[in-house]
Design an enzyme around this catalytic site. Sequence first.
Site, PDB file in Angstrom:
ATOM      1  N   ARG A 108       0.882  -1.176   0.000  1.00 40.23           N
ATOM      2  CA  ARG A 108       0.000   0.000   0.000  1.00 40.23           C
ATOM      3  C   ARG A 108       0.911   1.216   0.000  1.00 40.23           C
ATOM      4  NH1 ARG A 108      -5.287   1.342   3.529  1.00 40.23           N
ATOM      5  NH2 ARG A 108      -6.064  -0.013   1.890  1.00 40.23           N
ATOM      6  N   HIS A 135      -7.144   0.688  -6.545  1.00 41.06           N
ATOM      7  CA  HIS A 135      -7.383  -0.161  -5.373  1.00 41.06           C
ATOM      8  C   HIS A 135      -8.055  -1.463  -5.852  1.00 41.06           C
ATOM      9  CE1 HIS A 135      -7.687  -1.332  -1.342  1.00 41.06           C
ATOM     10  NE2 HIS A 135      -8.554  -0.480  -0.861  1.00 41.06           N
ATOM     11  N   GLN A 138      -9.867  -4.077  -3.395  1.00 43.91           N
ATOM     12  CA  GLN A 138     -11.148  -3.572  -2.926  1.00 43.91           C
ATOM     13  C   GLN A 138     -12.249  -3.967  -3.911  1.00 43.91           C
ATOM     14  OE1 GLN A 138     -12.090  -1.762  -0.093  1.00 43.91           O
ATOM     15  NE2 GLN A 138     -14.075  -2.310  -0.905  1.00 43.91           N
ATOM     16  N   ASP A 230     -17.340   6.819  -1.614  1.00 41.86           N
ATOM     17  CA  ASP A 230     -16.055   6.735  -0.902  1.00 41.86           C
ATOM     18  C   ASP A 230     -15.786   8.121  -0.313  1.00 41.86           C
ATOM     19  OD1 ASP A 230     -13.525   5.992   0.006  1.00 41.86           O
ATOM     20  OD2 ASP A 230     -12.572   6.098  -1.966  1.00 41.86           O
ATOM     21  N   CYS A 270     -16.387   1.499   0.420  1.00 41.80           N
ATOM     22  CA  CYS A 270     -15.200   0.684   0.699  1.00 41.80           C
ATOM     23  C   CYS A 270     -14.775   0.765   2.159  1.00 41.80           C
ATOM     24  CB  CYS A 270     -14.072   1.092  -0.224  1.00 41.80           C
ATOM     25  SG  CYS A 270     -13.614   2.821  -0.071  1.00 41.80           S
ATOM     26  N   ARG A 298     -13.633  -8.725   1.353  1.00 44.77           N
ATOM     27  CA  ARG A 298     -12.208  -8.486   1.069  1.00 44.77           C
ATOM     28  C   ARG A 298     -11.415  -9.745   1.424  1.00 44.77           C
ATOM     29  NH1 ARG A 298     -10.073  -3.321   1.190  1.00 44.77           N
ATOM     30  NH2 ARG A 298      -8.167  -4.408   0.640  1.00 44.77           N
TER      31      ARG A 298
HETATM   32  N1   CP Z   1     -11.184  -0.304   2.253  1.00 43.69           N
HETATM   33  C1   CP Z   1      -9.931  -0.375   2.709  1.00 43.69           C
HETATM   34  O1   CP Z   1      -8.971  -0.608   1.963  1.00 43.69           O
HETATM   35  O2   CP Z   1      -9.799  -0.176   4.050  1.00 43.69           O
HETATM   36  P1   CP Z   1      -8.447   0.048   4.847  1.00 43.69           P
HETATM   37  O3   CP Z   1      -7.898   1.373   4.442  1.00 43.69           O
HETATM   38  O4   CP Z   1      -8.838   0.003   6.292  1.00 43.69           O
HETATM   39  O5   CP Z   1      -7.496  -1.063   4.490  1.00 43.69           O
HETATM   40  N1  NVA Z   2      -9.998   6.512  -1.516  1.00 44.42           N
HETATM   41  C1  NVA Z   2      -9.632   6.122  -0.167  1.00 44.42           C
HETATM   42  C2  NVA Z   2      -9.821   4.652   0.010  1.00 44.42           C
HETATM   43  C3  NVA Z   2      -9.478   4.128   1.370  1.00 44.42           C
HETATM   44  C4  NVA Z   2      -9.628   2.656   1.483  1.00 44.42           C
HETATM   45  C5  NVA Z   2      -8.205   6.516   0.111  1.00 44.42           C
HETATM   46  O1  NVA Z   2      -7.345   6.337  -0.750  1.00 44.42           O
HETATM   47  O2  NVA Z   2      -7.933   7.027   1.203  1.00 44.42           O
END
Ligand code: CP
Ligand code: NVA
Length: 310
Positions: A108, A135, A138, A230, A270, A298
């Site tokens: 990430r 993502h 997700q 989101d 999400c 997930r």
């Molecule tokens: N939706 C998602 O990726 O959540 P986190 O940021 O908690 O991993």
């Molecule tokens: N769009 C959001 C998703 C978090 C899971 C972010 O990148 O923060």
Amino acid sequence: MAINMKGKNLVSIDDLSREEVVQILEIAEIIKLRHYSQESQPILKGKVLGMIFQKPSLRTRVSFETGMIQLGGEAIYLGPDDIKLGQREATKDIAQVLSRYVSGIMARTFSHDIILELAKYSSVPVINGLSDLLHPCQVLGDLLTIKEKKGRFSNLKLTYIGDGNNVAHSLMFGAVKVGMDIVLAVPPGYEPRSEIVEKAKEDAQKIGSKLEIIHNPKEAANGADIIYTDVWTSMGFEKESENRKNIFKPYQVNQGLVSKAKDDVIILHCLPAHRGEEITDGVVDGPHSMVIDQAENRLHAQKAVLALLL
Ligand code: CP
Ligand code: NVA
């Protein structure tokens, strides 16, 4: 026909064929069923997943780590202070060294280029656990949720309301891959990246589904089978947060907007949700909301990815 995906990366859903996406979802359903019947599935015994995180996480971290453990393997969490990605050594050195220790890398990151560089120099599969651009994990969980709740992908209107961000990008790729119509309602200036839209449109044309970007949230919600939203401010964009709150106000998913959709609409997010901003308490806690099932999926979708790739 089963497709051998061993050794592949998961950087973007766009890199997968339609058949590969379908296969991931089918394996996820089998893995979920076996999990519910308490069948042990030690198919990744002896395998280790290295998990690099530049940003915080609840779902991604815990679902990947739990998924590895449930499949008989292990996972190592490498947080921002552990390897200091981008500060302590070259990303390509990290990729090459980690590849000698672990069976797969999940990362990430802020910049999507880091994911691409890890994938380029790693000799084990690299899984994108969220970048500023995409993502994919997700959306695999989201597709599993839609398949479970609606029983199909055809003749469905998927409406995304809010920021043209990483989730929106992967959702477009995922929807058109399985032949679902998708409409995104975003504020002017917050459209998804044009190169992603163009690519997704090519896929949409091939499969015969519709992809539309508009600015009117009511029009987008009209007759929707699924409404997805989101956060207005993604991780890494916190400085824009106050400004965005004003711009995005008309894009809140509230009872008024949900009433435009079909009676059996499902609401997806999400998570994490900023309650009172992009979604109201009434909607996120309401009868149409599937966000907790979505978060659970997930786990099952990613276990399928791990089983196929590692
Ligand atoms: N939706 C998602 O990726 O959540 P986190 O940021 O908690 O991993
Ligand atoms: N769009 C959001 C998703 C978090 C899971 C972010 O990148 O923060």
